[in-house]
Motif scaffolding. Sequence first.
Motif, PDB file in Angstrom:
ATOM      1  N   ALA A  78      -7.282 -15.259  -7.718  1.00 17.36           N
ATOM      2  CA  ALA A  78      -6.947 -14.073  -8.511  1.00 17.36           C
ATOM      3  C   ALA A  78      -7.650 -14.096  -9.867  1.00 17.36           C
ATOM      4  O   ALA A  78      -7.847 -13.048 -10.482  1.00 17.36           O
ATOM      5  N   CYS A  79      -8.016 -15.291 -10.337  1.00 17.38           N
ATOM      6  CA  CYS A  79      -8.672 -15.420 -11.653  1.00 17.38           C
ATOM      7  C   CYS A  79     -10.111 -15.888 -11.544  1.00 17.38           C
ATOM      8  O   CYS A  79     -10.974 -15.448 -12.305  1.00 17.38           O
ATOM      9  N   ARG A 266      -8.787  -2.619  -4.598  1.00 21.55           N
ATOM     10  CA  ARG A 266      -8.553  -3.058  -5.972  1.00 21.55           C
ATOM     11  C   ARG A 266      -7.482  -4.138  -6.030  1.00 21.55           C
ATOM     12  O   ARG A 266      -7.459  -4.963  -6.964  1.00 21.55           O
ATOM     13  N   GLU A 267      -6.608  -4.163  -5.057  1.00 22.55           N
ATOM     14  CA  GLU A 267      -5.517  -5.128  -5.051  1.00 22.55           C
ATOM     15  C   GLU A 267      -5.851  -6.408  -4.298  1.00 22.55           C
ATOM     16  O   GLU A 267      -4.990  -7.258  -4.107  1.00 22.55           O
ATOM     17  N   LEU A 268      -7.116  -6.541  -3.873  1.00 20.11           N
ATOM     18  CA  LEU A 268      -7.587  -7.754  -3.214  1.00 20.11           C
ATOM     19  C   LEU A 268      -8.564  -8.485  -4.121  1.00 20.11           C
ATOM     20  O   LEU A 268      -9.286  -7.870  -4.909  1.00 20.11           O
ATOM     21  N   SER A 269      -8.596  -9.802  -3.991  1.00 15.63           N
ATOM     22  CA  SER A 269      -9.475 -10.626  -4.813  1.00 15.63           C
ATOM     23  C   SER A 269     -10.936 -10.213  -4.648  1.00 15.63           C
ATOM     24  O   SER A 269     -11.420 -10.024  -3.531  1.00 15.63           O
ATOM     25  N   LYS A 278      -5.052  -9.719  -9.364  1.00 18.02           N
ATOM     26  CA  LYS A 278      -3.976  -9.577 -10.345  1.00 18.02           C
ATOM     27  C   LYS A 278      -3.165  -8.318 -10.063  1.00 18.02           C
ATOM     28  O   LYS A 278      -1.928  -8.327 -10.149  1.00 18.02           O
ATOM     29  N   ALA A 279      -3.869  -7.246  -9.719  1.00 17.08           N
ATOM     30  CA  ALA A 279      -3.165  -5.994  -9.404  1.00 17.08           C
ATOM     31  C   ALA A 279      -2.310  -6.162  -8.160  1.00 17.08           C
ATOM     32  O   ALA A 279      -1.191  -5.640  -8.075  1.00 17.08           O
ATOM     33  N   GLY A 280      -2.833  -6.894  -7.176  1.00 12.04           N
ATOM     34  CA  GLY A 280      -2.062  -7.147  -5.961  1.00 12.04           C
ATOM     35  C   GLY A 280      -0.852  -8.018  -6.228  1.00 12.04           C
ATOM     36  O   GLY A 280       0.222  -7.815  -5.644  1.00 12.04           O
TER      37      GLY A 280
END
Length: 295
Positions: A78-79, A266-269, A278-280
Amino acid sequence: MRASAPRRKQRTTASMRTGVVLLTTAAVMSSAGCFGSSEDPSRSGPSRGGKHAEGPAWNTRPSSIVSLGDSITRGFDACSVLSDCPRVSWSTGTEVDSLAQRLRSGARSWNYAKTGAVMADLPGQMEAAATRKPQLVTVMIGSNDACRNSVDDMTPTDEFRSVFTSALTRLRREVPKVQVYVASVPDLKRLWSQGRKNVLGRQIWKLGICPSMLKDSDAMDAASTERRQRVDDQVDDYNQVLKDVCGKDLLCRYDDAVHKYRFTERELSKWDWFHPSKAGQQRLAAMAYRRITSP
């Protein structure tokens, strides 16, 4: 007028027959479960004092959380690429609107999830959780039981059920009043369908991310389609187990929202197009918060 002796005898015989019928009927109904047993806590009925017996109340604002599971709960990818990032975890993260932040229990939250964990690892995580005596334990596990090198390597459903049952039973014995939130296993087939639209994502998958579902991601032949369907069916079986076992515990809430949710790109890495970004992670937190705080 007094009845004659023969009539009195007939009435007595009829009364005895009626009593036998009533007693027999009552016995049959009782054995069939038509009458509630005062020794069966699962049945609702009058208790002493005329009040109805009730189970323990669910606390919608637990003040301490231990989160268990796999790479999703560790914020993997995620980061940065191929690394954990628990500070953005949906459960205990401090840099996202996580469950702990929403419940304002961030000062008392612990993340014992481990990247790569399967159901067989849950008992050890549960044991660690019990030492904290938390008010809430969250569990999100099962993806890696399906994400194996081949479909034949997936964890058998019976084994999945046995381990989860024993893990939950042990936690309940160690911390009798702890509440448990169990998230469903994500829809891996849906993640394949969404992520395969990205060219870079398809290349990353070749490194070995969830090969049972993601290998040969563009292949649409009969064998590849059948393989993906077997994984999808296995995930459904796992979720049924989680729902069944959790449903037998008065202080356990199962949540099918995770499996039903259709993650957007957008909600996937952006590094693997499979784990939540992060959105996920924030979306997962919102789902958990809604289930945990519902009356």
